[in-house]
Enzyme design. Structure first.
Site, PDB file in Angstrom:
ATOM      1  N   ALA A  39       0.840  -1.206   0.000  1.00 11.71           N
ATOM      2  CA  ALA A  39       0.000   0.000   0.000  1.00 11.71           C
ATOM      3  C   ALA A  39       0.874   1.255   0.000  1.00 11.71           C
ATOM      4  O   ALA A  39       0.562   2.249  -0.656  1.00 11.71           O
ATOM      5  CB  ALA A  39      -0.902  -0.006   1.219  1.00 11.71           C
ATOM      6  N   ASP A  42       2.347   1.771  -3.458  1.00  8.27           N
ATOM      7  CA  ASP A  42       1.338   2.350  -4.363  1.00  8.27           C
ATOM      8  C   ASP A  42       1.130   3.835  -4.075  1.00  8.27           C
ATOM      9  O   ASP A  42       0.965   4.632  -4.984  1.00  8.27           O
ATOM     10  CB  ASP A  42      -0.004   1.618  -4.212  1.00  8.27           C
ATOM     11  CG  ASP A  42       0.090   0.217  -4.773  1.00  8.27           C
ATOM     12  OD1 ASP A  42       1.054  -0.048  -5.518  1.00  8.27           O
ATOM     13  OD2 ASP A  42      -0.780  -0.610  -4.445  1.00  8.27           O
ATOM     14  N   SER A  87      24.497 -20.353 -26.738  1.00  4.08           N
ATOM     15  CA  SER A  87      23.594 -21.398 -26.243  1.00  4.08           C
ATOM     16  C   SER A  87      24.466 -22.385 -25.473  1.00  4.08           C
ATOM     17  O   SER A  87      25.695 -22.341 -25.556  1.00  4.08           O
ATOM     18  CB  SER A  87      22.881 -22.076 -27.399  1.00  4.08           C
ATOM     19  OG  SER A  87      23.839 -22.584 -28.286  1.00  4.08           O
ATOM     20  N   LYS A 120      19.201 -23.500 -13.658  1.00  3.81           N
ATOM     21  CA  LYS A 120      18.872 -23.052 -15.021  1.00  3.81           C
ATOM     22  C   LYS A 120      17.376 -22.755 -15.037  1.00  3.81           C
ATOM     23  O   LYS A 120      16.545 -23.662 -14.963  1.00  3.81           O
ATOM     24  CB  LYS A 120      19.217 -24.142 -16.029  1.00  3.81           C
ATOM     25  CG  LYS A 120      19.006 -23.690 -17.447  1.00  3.81           C
ATOM     26  CD  LYS A 120      19.602 -24.683 -18.421  1.00  3.81           C
ATOM     27  CE  LYS A 120      19.534 -24.142 -19.842  1.00  3.81           C
ATOM     28  NZ  LYS A 120      18.214 -23.700 -20.239  1.00  3.81           N
ATOM     29  N   ASP A 122      13.684 -21.725 -16.269  1.00  4.78           N
ATOM     30  CA  ASP A 122      12.937 -22.025 -17.478  1.00  4.78           C
ATOM     31  C   ASP A 122      12.141 -20.784 -17.864  1.00  4.78           C
ATOM     32  O   ASP A 122      10.987 -20.625 -17.502  1.00  4.78           O
ATOM     33  CB  ASP A 122      11.991 -23.201 -17.167  1.00  4.78           C
ATOM     34  CG  ASP A 122      11.646 -23.966 -18.418  1.00  4.78           C
ATOM     35  OD1 ASP A 122      12.159 -23.605 -19.485  1.00  4.78           O
ATOM     36  OD2 ASP A 122      10.854 -24.911 -18.307  1.00  4.78           O
TER      37      ASP A 122
HETATM   38  N1  5U1 Z   1      21.697 -19.911 -15.252  1.00  6.83           N
HETATM   39  C1  5U1 Z   1      22.112 -19.796 -16.508  1.00  6.83           C
HETATM   40  N2  5U1 Z   1      21.329 -20.018 -17.559  1.00  6.83           N
HETATM   41  N3  5U1 Z   1      22.084 -19.797 -18.620  1.00  6.83           N
HETATM   42  C2  5U1 Z   1      21.762 -19.889 -19.951  1.00  6.83           C
HETATM   43  N4  5U1 Z   1      23.348 -19.461 -16.904  1.00  6.83           N
HETATM   44  C3  5U1 Z   1      23.343 -19.447 -18.225  1.00  6.83           C
HETATM   45  N5  5U1 Z   1      24.315 -19.169 -19.100  1.00  6.83           N
HETATM   46  C4  5U1 Z   1      24.036 -19.228 -20.407  1.00  6.83           C
HETATM   47  C5  5U1 Z   1      22.743 -19.595 -20.859  1.00  6.83           C
HETATM   48  C6  5U1 Z   1      22.454 -19.649 -22.306  1.00  6.83           C
HETATM   49  O1  5U1 Z   1      24.981 -18.978 -21.314  1.00  6.83           O
HETATM   50  C7  5U1 Z   1      26.279 -18.686 -20.783  1.00  6.83           C
HETATM   51  C8  5U1 Z   1      27.238 -19.551 -21.458  1.00  6.83           C
HETATM   52  C9  5U1 Z   1      26.535 -17.230 -20.958  1.00  6.83           C
END
Ligand code: 5U1
Length: 785
Positions: A39, A42, A87, A120, A122
């Protein structure tokens, strides 16, 4: 009138508000330690909006006010990534991880390399560009070389800093990371969408990706997105630390959220240990992860390892088992809930999803089935994430039998055979059998006995089933007439039915002990609080908060159970729908009989009290007329009516022209007369009038001698309060009858001291005046309002 401030005068306040709001975001998203109540956030935001509206020259693209989304740009421009967005290669087995480490050991000739490790997420990978410490551009990963410019959408994501904190940042900096949707926010978003008939998001990942691809940033702003940084791209005019882990720390100091689960470990044993640790934690995390990422921590080593095409040889993603699997929908069962809601549940061919065998999944409701066009026999995708119930997220249409019929909600309740109906404007279908439906009865008893309701320990689901099926429990009140003989007899009959009759003396003793304990727990539950009792009744829309509100505002069961529904709208946070449901519940003679039986059998409310002073504040004929939702009777019209008529009864019995004499325009007067011509409405107005008189007698006006528990007390506020403003604290203490004074004297009853309290606190201590901290104040307010 206060003279309008010039832009020069307003500028320092605008800067202060921006700093406070950005700091609140930082504490919430980066430090995970929020200090500002929603609150208050805001309120500050509204103040800044007003300043910027009055002085457009003060507005800027990186102001927190822009987080609500600016006007759509039309299309997304292309952004070429100066440093490609990489990637990651994947590992699915321990051997692949060992192999990854072996190659590094061999090439770099180090015995046990250090790795920076993190979950990692998602979500969707993005790149954020900062120049001079200000966010200037944000882009999706795209194909790694070219992405889409989603700057306007990213400005709405509060976890992304618009300005960097601290100092010494590079003149140009690109930060890479993942935009994602936290699971709780995803669930809340979908629940709201389902309730309002909106479009649900298939899963948090799609939710994040779809939200960033919205052409209208105002839509993105409605989506609960978050962000974690995990790498850098372009870094100009600045020397990075020597390791990835130190860079993450630096990013955090500049204001970026970095996963609190990140760590540094050594060798493949360290990596595999981390993988198992995160695997164990996965279901309890507040976001979806699909694996963990291992990165060689030392940048010099990274450079030496190099790349294979776009994937680095120094990093790898170690994936968890998939959270989505396909299986066959073998049937759709209908589950009947406590309030009769008929929920379709998918019966599935058993399938392993993320390490657990899934046989059932939620389909939410009939609308969702229609939206997904799910048919029995379909191949469907089932998803299980975190501790969320598995759900069917989509159909694989290619595998559908050509003659598969559309699914329809059955006309009859599978448990009691009553009609299944859908009320107008409601998303849910309901079994109309109410408490004659054994399924609803059992659910009602289960809820009644649950820990947060009457808390009857030892009355598990199985006993509720057996006691109901064998006829011992027709309603919750029957719990309080159970005898030892009943329980033993029930157990004997249940064992006989199941063919498990234990004839040993020991088994007999165990049964008696169980029955004794249960009877004791039932007896113990007889003494309860109004809040628990109201919650236990299982009234539709009445959760713990609502029952607490009802209990603190009205204070007495005999009062609450006799009130007509508009009175319930007086309680903060109770709207029309809930108020009607509460009124409807108490209007049913069957429910009143159950309450009578409970009281007769010894249930008693230990904390009854007079209605609160807060109730008094808004209690008059005008507000109640508005609460009754009479067509064309707005606040102004209600005030006119309340001034002209002595009470509800006179108003009800007056002819239409008297409403015009009272000042109503002809259309309002006609709408009111026509509304009152319905017998039910006229009765309701009569009941509201009676309730008003009754409450008037019970809650004297605040000017009278007993306004509340703090009547006659004088409070002084000093120092900074965090959860509420001084004005709010003052108003709430006054509502309970206290006088709030500016200075401490012998007459002061107590001092509320926030942080950095100064001379007033010293004086209070000197005079021996009672001192409360903020927590004590909040507890007191919660208990007495
Ligand atoms: N946690 C994390 N996800 N992820 C995805 N780290 C990470 N690093 C990435 C990617 C594609 O690339 C690194 C090699 C920079």
């Amino acid at each position: 009138m206060t003279p309008k401030k010039t832009a020069d005068q307003a500028a320092p306040r605008a800067a202060e508000l921006r700093a406070q709001l950005e700091d609140a975001n930082y504490r919430y998203y980066v430090l995970d330690d929020p200090t500002l109540a929603d609150a208050d956030y805001d309120r500050l935001l509204r103040e800044l909006e007003a300043l910027e509206a009055a002085h457009p020259e003060l507005a800027s693209a990186d102001s927190p006010t822009q987080r609500v989304g600016s006007t759509p740009a039309g299309t997304f421009a292309e952004v070429v990534h100066a440093v490609p967005m990489l990637s990651l290669g994947n590992a699915f087995t321990d051997e692949e991880v060992v192999d990854f480490v072996r190659k590094i050991v061999e090439r770099l000739d180090v015995a046990s390399p250090q790795f920076s490790v993190e979950p990692k997420l998602d979500g969707l990978a993005i790149s954020l560009r900062y120049e001079g410490g200000r966010f200037v551009q944000g882009a999706t990963r795209g194909d790694g070389a070219t992405g889409e410019d989603v700057t306007l959408n990213l400005r709405t994501v509060k976890a992304i800093p618009m300005k960097l904190r601290g100092s010494g940042w590079p003149p140009a900096l690109e930060v890479r990371g993942e935009v994602y949707m936290p699971l709780a926010a995803f669930k809340a978003y979908n629940e709201k969408a389902l309730k309002e008939g909106g479009k649900v998001l298939a899963n948090p990942r799609n939710g994040a990706a779809g939200s960033l691809r919205q052409l209208d940033p105002r839509i993105t702003a409605q989506r609960p997105l978050a962000f974690y940084a995990y790498a850098v791209g372009v870094v100009e005019g600045y020397e990075l630390p020597a390791t990835h882990s130190a860079t993450l720390k630096q990013l955090r100091d500049w204001g970026f959220p970095v996963s609190g689960e990140s760590d540094v470990v050594a060798g493949s044993d360290g990596l595999l240990g981390y993988y198992r640790q995160m695997g164990d934690k996965r279901d309890g995390l507040p976001f979806d992860i699909d694996g963990v990422v291992y990165k060689l921590d030392d940048y010099a080593g990274q450079r030496e390892m190099g790349f294979v095409s776009r994937a680095p040889r120094w990093a790898i993603a170690h994936k968890f088992p998939a959270q989505e699997q396909s299986t066959v929908l073998e049937g759709i069962d209908i589950q009947i809930g406590r309030t009769g809601a008929a929920t379709p549940v998918a019966r599935l061919r058993p399938v392993q999803v993320a390490g657990v065998v899934v046989t059932n999944a939620t389909l939410h409701n009939a609308d969702q089935i229609a939206r997904l066009d799910v048919r029995i026999g379909d191949t469907v995708i089932v998803r299980r994430a975190g501790d969320v119930i598995p759900e069917v997220v989509r159909v694989v249409p290619e595998y559908r039998a050509p003659d598969a019929p559309e699914w329809r909600m059955p006309a009859q309740c599978p448990v009691c055979g009553s009609e299944i109906v859908r009320e107008e404007g409601e998303a849910a279908w309901r079994c109309s059998g109410e408490l004659s439906c054994p399924a609803q009865r059992k659910e009602a008893i289960r809820h009644f006995a649950s820990r947060r309701a009457m808390d009857i320990e030892g009355l598990g689901d199985r006993y509720i089933e057996d006691l109901s099926d064998l006829g011992y429990l027709q309603s919750v009140a029957d719990l309080y007439k159970l005898t030892l003989e009943d329980l033993l007899e029930m157990k004997r009959r249940a064992d006989e039915r199941d063919g498990t009759t234990p004839e040993t003396v020991k088994a007999g003793k165990v049964a008696t002990k169980w029955a004794d304990n249960l009877l004791e727990a039932i007896d113990h539950s007889r003494k309860t609080t109004l809040e628990r009792f109201l919650f236990a009744l299982g009234i539709q829309h009445v959760g713990e908060n609502t029952s607490k509100g009802l209990a603190t505002w009205f204070g007495d069961l005999q009062l609450v159970r006799g009130l007509p529904w508009p009175l319930f709208k007086r309680v903060t946070d109770i709207g029309g729908e809930s108020a009607r449901a509460i009124g409807h519940f108490f209007d049913q003679p069957g429910n009143q009989q159950v309450i009578d039986a409970l009281l007769e059998r010894g249930v008693h409310i230990a904390d009854s009290h007079a209605p609160s002073a807060k109730l008094r504040e808004g209690l008059n004929l005008a507000t109640l007329l508005v609460d009754m939702e009479i067509p064309k009777v707005t606040k102004i019209r209600a005030d006119q009516l309340a001034t002209a008529f002595a009470d509800a009864e006179t108003l009800r019995d007056a002819p239409e022209h008297a409403y015009i004499t009272a000042g109503l325009p002809a259309d309002s007067a006609q709408a009111l007369a026509s509304w009152l011509s319905v017998e039910e409405n006229a009765q309701l107005l009569g009941r509201v009038g009676d309730a008003l008189k009754r409450l008037d007698a019970l809650t004297p006006a605040s000017s009278a001698s007993s306004a509340g528990p703090l009547d006659g007390k004088t409070a002084v506020l000093t120092g900074t309060l965090t959860a509420l403003t001084r004005d709010e604290a003052k108003a709430r203490l006054e509502a309970l009858g206290a006088k709030v004074a500016g200075s401490v004297s012998k007459k002061t009853s107590f001092v509320v001291a926030g942080t950095e309290a100064g001379s007033k606190l010293d004086k209070a201590q000197e005079l021996g005046v009672e001192v409360w901290d903020e927590a004590q104040l909040l507890t007191y307010l919660a208990e007495h309002e």
